[in-house]
Motif scaffolding. Structure first.
Motif, short mmCIF file in Angstrom:
data_model
loop_
_atom_site.label_atom_id
_atom_site.label_comp_id
_atom_site.label_asym_id
_atom_site.label_seq_id
_atom_site.Cartn_x
_atom_site.Cartn_y
_atom_site.Cartn_z
N UNK A 1 -9.97 -2.59 4.03
CA UNK A 1 -10.58 -2.27 5.29
C UNK A 1 -10.55 -0.83 5.80
N UNK A 2 -9.32 0.00 5.44
CA UNK A 2 -9.22 1.49 5.79
C UNK A 2 -10.09 1.99 4.58
N UNK A 3 -10.79 3.02 5.13
CA UNK A 3 -11.34 3.65 3.96
C UNK A 3 -10.34 4.70 3.44
N UNK A 4 -10.68 4.35 2.01
CA UNK A 4 -9.35 5.30 1.27
C UNK A 4 -8.09 4.55 1.12
N UNK A 5 -7.92 3.42 1.44
CA UNK A 5 -6.70 2.65 1.22
C UNK A 5 -6.06 2.62 0.15
N UNK A 6 -6.94 2.50 -1.13
CA UNK A 6 -6.25 2.36 -2.15
C UNK A 6 -5.94 3.72 -2.77
N UNK A 7 -6.56 4.82 -2.34
CA UNK A 7 -6.18 6.21 -2.53
C UNK A 7 -4.92 6.60 -1.78
N UNK A 8 -5.01 6.20 -0.70
CA UNK A 8 -3.41 6.46 0.10
C UNK A 8 -2.39 5.67 -0.45
N UNK A 9 -2.56 4.44 -0.87
CA UNK A 9 -1.65 3.72 -1.49
C UNK A 9 -1.13 4.01 -2.74
N UNK A 10 -2.00 4.57 -3.45
CA UNK A 10 -1.62 5.08 -5.04
C UNK A 10 -0.95 6.69 -4.68
N UNK A 11 -1.50 7.35 -3.68
CA UNK A 11 -0.68 8.67 -3.49
C UNK A 11 0.75 8.46 -3.07
N UNK A 12 0.96 7.31 -2.22
CA UNK A 12 2.05 7.20 -1.74
C UNK A 12 3.18 6.69 -2.59
N UNK B 1 2.81 7.52 -6.09
CA UNK B 1 3.05 8.65 -6.76
C UNK B 1 4.15 9.49 -6.17
N UNK B 2 4.09 9.62 -4.82
CA UNK B 2 5.12 10.47 -4.18
C UNK B 2 6.33 9.93 -4.35
N UNK B 3 6.48 8.55 -4.00
CA UNK B 3 7.72 7.94 -4.26
C UNK B 3 8.34 7.92 -5.56
N UNK B 4 7.50 7.77 -6.46
CA UNK B 4 8.01 7.87 -7.83
C UNK B 4 8.59 9.23 -8.05
N UNK B 5 7.80 10.11 -7.66
CA UNK B 5 8.43 11.66 -7.80
C UNK B 5 9.74 12.02 -7.13
#
Length: 81
Positions: free
Chosen positions: A14-25, A27-31
């Motif tokens: 429902x949030x636009x770009x939700x998958x992108x935001x989750x993926x970025x989070x 990736x940032x967490x893994x780094x």
């Protein structure tokens, strides 16, 4: 189970770009996690016999800057085989 599905739909669809935001989070967490455990990873890659001690030092005292620096110094100063 109903609540989990509703939360997943809300967060991801429902949030636009939700998958992108989750993926970025993620990736940032893994780094960040790999940066935090860099001394242990360096010791393991150099095949240090004290890798478990460096990992334990990093795990328990790495949150403080002094503990992380000590673990990094120990990882770089060890003998590599």
């Amino acid at each position: 189970m109903r609540y989990i599905r509703a939360a997943a739909k809300t967060l991801l669809w429902r949030i636009p770009g939700g998958i992108v935001q989750t993926t970025m989070f993620l990736v940032a967490f893994a780094i960040g996690l790999s940066w935090y455990f860099a001394p242990a990873l360096i010791a393991a890659s150099r095949r240090d016999p004290n890798t478990s001690a460096i990992f334990t030092l990093n795990l328990l005292l790495g949150w403080s800057v002094i503990g992380w620096v000590l673990a990094m110094k120990r990882a770089w100063s060890s003998i590599s085989y």
